[in-house]
Design an enzyme around this catalytic site. Structure first.
Site, mmCIF file in Angstrom:
data_model
loop_
_atom_site.group_PDB
_atom_site.id
_atom_site.type_symbol
_atom_site.label_atom_id
_atom_site.label_comp_id
_atom_site.label_asym_id
_atom_site.label_seq_id
_atom_site.Cartn_x
_atom_site.Cartn_y
_atom_site.Cartn_z
ATOM 1 N N PRO A 39 -3.155 -0.317 19.006
ATOM 2 C CA PRO A 39 -2.993 -0.772 17.621
ATOM 3 C C PRO A 39 -3.157 0.310 16.552
ATOM 4 O O PRO A 39 -2.858 0.062 15.386
ATOM 5 C CB PRO A 39 -4.084 -1.835 17.468
ATOM 6 C CG PRO A 39 -5.102 -1.482 18.493
ATOM 7 C CD PRO A 39 -4.374 -0.868 19.628
ATOM 8 N N TYR A 72 4.157 6.628 10.177
ATOM 9 C CA TYR A 72 3.345 5.461 9.815
ATOM 10 C C TYR A 72 4.184 4.441 9.048
ATOM 11 O O TYR A 72 4.155 3.238 9.334
ATOM 12 C CB TYR A 72 2.155 5.910 8.962
ATOM 13 C CG TYR A 72 1.101 4.852 8.776
ATOM 14 C CD1 TYR A 72 0.063 4.705 9.690
ATOM 15 C CD2 TYR A 72 1.137 3.987 7.684
ATOM 16 C CE1 TYR A 72 -0.908 3.732 9.532
ATOM 17 C CE2 TYR A 72 0.167 3.010 7.513
ATOM 18 C CZ TYR A 72 -0.852 2.888 8.442
ATOM 19 O OH TYR A 72 -1.809 1.913 8.284
ATOM 20 N N TYR A 117 -9.098 4.850 7.879
ATOM 21 C CA TYR A 117 -9.196 5.179 9.302
ATOM 22 C C TYR A 117 -10.337 6.197 9.427
ATOM 23 O O TYR A 117 -10.258 7.279 8.850
ATOM 24 C CB TYR A 117 -7.889 5.799 9.810
ATOM 25 C CG TYR A 117 -6.753 4.798 9.923
ATOM 26 C CD1 TYR A 117 -6.022 4.409 8.803
ATOM 27 C CD2 TYR A 117 -6.414 4.247 11.165
ATOM 28 C CE1 TYR A 117 -4.977 3.486 8.918
ATOM 29 C CE2 TYR A 117 -5.368 3.335 11.285
ATOM 30 C CZ TYR A 117 -4.656 2.959 10.163
ATOM 31 O OH TYR A 117 -3.632 2.049 10.276
ATOM 32 N N LYS A 127 2.083 -0.531 15.140
ATOM 33 C CA LYS A 127 3.515 -0.610 15.411
ATOM 34 C C LYS A 127 3.980 -1.848 16.184
ATOM 35 O O LYS A 127 5.182 -2.136 16.228
ATOM 36 C CB LYS A 127 3.965 0.629 16.214
ATOM 37 C CG LYS A 127 3.894 1.932 15.438
ATOM 38 C CD LYS A 127 4.892 1.934 14.301
ATOM 39 C CE LYS A 127 4.702 3.093 13.371
ATOM 40 N NZ LYS A 127 5.059 2.811 11.994
ATOM 41 N N HIS A 136 0.831 -1.202 0.000
ATOM 42 C CA HIS A 136 0.000 0.000 0.000
ATOM 43 C C HIS A 136 0.864 1.250 0.000
ATOM 44 O O HIS A 136 1.834 1.346 0.742
ATOM 45 C CB HIS A 136 -0.926 0.011 1.215
ATOM 46 C CG HIS A 136 -2.063 -0.949 1.094
ATOM 47 N ND1 HIS A 136 -3.106 -1.002 1.981
ATOM 48 C CD2 HIS A 136 -2.326 -1.899 0.166
ATOM 49 C CE1 HIS A 136 -3.964 -1.935 1.599
ATOM 50 N NE2 HIS A 136 -3.503 -2.510 0.513
HETATM 51 C C1 PHB Z 1 -4.834 -4.746 10.814
HETATM 52 O O1 PHB Z 1 -4.984 -4.954 9.601
HETATM 53 O O2 PHB Z 1 -4.986 -5.630 11.655
HETATM 54 C C2 PHB Z 1 -4.467 -3.376 11.255
HETATM 55 C C3 PHB Z 1 -4.089 -2.450 10.311
HETATM 56 C C4 PHB Z 1 -3.769 -1.149 10.713
HETATM 57 C C5 PHB Z 1 -3.829 -0.814 12.045
HETATM 58 C C6 PHB Z 1 -4.177 -1.766 12.987
HETATM 59 C C7 PHB Z 1 -4.516 -3.045 12.600
HETATM 60 O O3 PHB Z 1 -3.533 0.449 12.421
#
Ligand code: PHB
Ligand code: APR
Length: 391
Positions: free
Chosen positions: A291, A382, A200, A295, A72
């Site tokens: 989460p 990120y 998000y 990280k 991505h």
């Molecule tokens: C996930 O795909 O589990 C995932 C992706 C991004 C995040 C947290 C979890 O910030």
């Protein structure tokens, strides 16, 4: 039995360390509480920084990751129907890859065993002793026999509920902790993701995240109270809430059979130093991040990289200098990740602080859309700041 490095725990921290040491001809044994099947199925995170992908390639465990991982170049931030894209690759030259943690674990176990590594599953009663001396010991039960492993060093890679950190005498560690009042309800569903990159979502009702595992499997999350009862969330309610929180005109979440559902509480935790004598902690054994910044896995792998380099130097030159500085070095990235995870969490969740706070979040989101400097700051954290010998 004897070995140079006794590794407790076969998660990403322990396995990455094992592979790095194995490559340098340093003897190690990995001890794991659970069965192979259990660790290979345990559903966890799924976002790899470029640093992590590069390291897995150096270890020659990146073939399936190349074939099945989803690269991505950006992420979406959505609020009130509007979507802002943070162009991570354009802003930083770096990418992230979606690949489930259990897939990393599978690939690492396969390679470690194939290369002749010693890895014992389903051990119990693991205890460590004498790590303040030159002859640390790990005792454990395997099948019905009591075993003892004499080592030069112990690597505590046994996660947040492991025994290694707890074995450190009182007064040595300083613990920093922040517990959030909410958690994430996460599902895995047989459904093609209705998005090409992660979304998000900021919403008055709380945070939502649209992630994925493959072109046919979606991973979705909803902010819920920390003590929420999962029984209150039948699948229909989850889909409806995801649709509401991620709403934008002419678009909808793709639904499909849910095959995994759970609630994870959220916590930030760091213990310092990450070492005591000849015991070194790595990964979740030493720190937990919420989460939101994705990280946890990446930090575990980074700790393993730094610890392996220090152990290799000690082995080669007999110098403990780098080993003595392991905690100081590793914890720098840990705090960077703590800050970023906290920033992402505070930017997007309902923190229960009322309307004033929510307006500040909206202003910060708008700032990200108007300022390349602000977007770049988010993007570089990120994607992960480049790995270095001291970071
Ligand atoms: C996930 O795909 O589990 C995932 C992706 C991004 C995040 C947290 C979890 O910030
Ligand atoms: N003896 C042996 N093994 C143990 C013991 C013990 N007493 N206690 C726990 N373990 C094992 C666990 O079963 C697990 O397989 O240690 C392993 C620790 O692995 P993880 O929890 O995956 O931790 P780590 O390798 O540090 O990776 C961190 O995991 O929780 C996620 O979000 C986190 O992505 C991050 C990653």
């Amino acid at each position: 039995m004897r070995t140079q490095v006794g590794i407790v725990g076969a998660g990403p921290a322990g396995l990455t360390l094992g592979l790095l040491l194995q490559r340098e001809g340093i003897e190690c044994v990995i001890l794991e509480l659970r069965s192979r099947d259990y660790v290979e199925r345990r559903v966890r995170a799924g976002l790899l920084e470029q640093n992590t992908v590069d390291l897995l390639h150096q270890l020659e465990v990146g073939d399936r990751l190349d074939r099945e991982g989803l690269q991505h170049d950006g992420i979406y931030l959505r609020r009130q129907g509007e979507t802002l894209r943070i162009a991570i690759h354009e802003l930083t030259g770096r990418r992230v890859t979606i690949y489930g943690q259990q897939e990393v674990v599978k690939d690492e176990i396969d390679a470690f065993l194939e290369r002749g590594g010693e890895l014992r599953f389903e051990v119990s009663d693991v205890a460590i002793a004498d790590f303040d001396s030159g002859r640390p010991r790990i005792s454990y039960v395997s099948g019905s026999s009591e075993e003892e492993l004499e080592c030069e060093f112990i690597a505590g890679c046994d996660g947040s509920h492991g025994i290694c950190r707890q074995a450190i005498p009182e007064g040595v560690l300083t613990e920093h902790e922040y517990v959030y009042e909410f958690g994430w309800l996460g599902i895995l569903a047989e459904a093609a993701p209705a998005t090409d990159e992660l979304i998000y979502g900021w919403h008055e009702r709380g945070f939502a995240l649209y992630s994925m595992r493959s072109p046919s499997v979606s991973r979705l999350y909803l902010q819920v109270p920390a003590d929420e009862d999962i029984e209150l969330w039948p699948d229909e309610r989850i889909w409806e809430e995801l649709q509401t929180r991620l709403e934008t005109e002419g678009w909808s979440v793709n639904q499909g059979p849910v095959f995994e559902k759970g609630i994870t509480p959220m916590r930030s935790f760091v213990c310092e130093p990450m070492q005591c004598g000849n015991l070194f902690l790595a990964g979740d054994a030493a720190h937990i991040v919420p989460p939101t910044g994705a990280k946890g896995l990446n930090l575990a792998v980074n700790d393993a990289r730094l610890l392996a380099a220090a152990l290799v130097e000690c082995q080669r030159d007999g110098s403990r200098e780098r080993l003595n500085r392991y905690s100081q070095t590793a914890v720098r990235r840990v705090w960077r990740a703590q800050d970023f995870s906290n920033y992402m969490t505070q930017l997007l969740h309902d923190l229960g602080r009322g309307r004033f706070d929510r307006q500040l979040q909206l202003s910060r989101l708008e700032y990200l859309s108007r300022s390349e400097a602000a977007a770049t700051s988010l993007a570089e954290n990120y994607a992960g700041l480049p790995a270095a010998p001291d970071f």
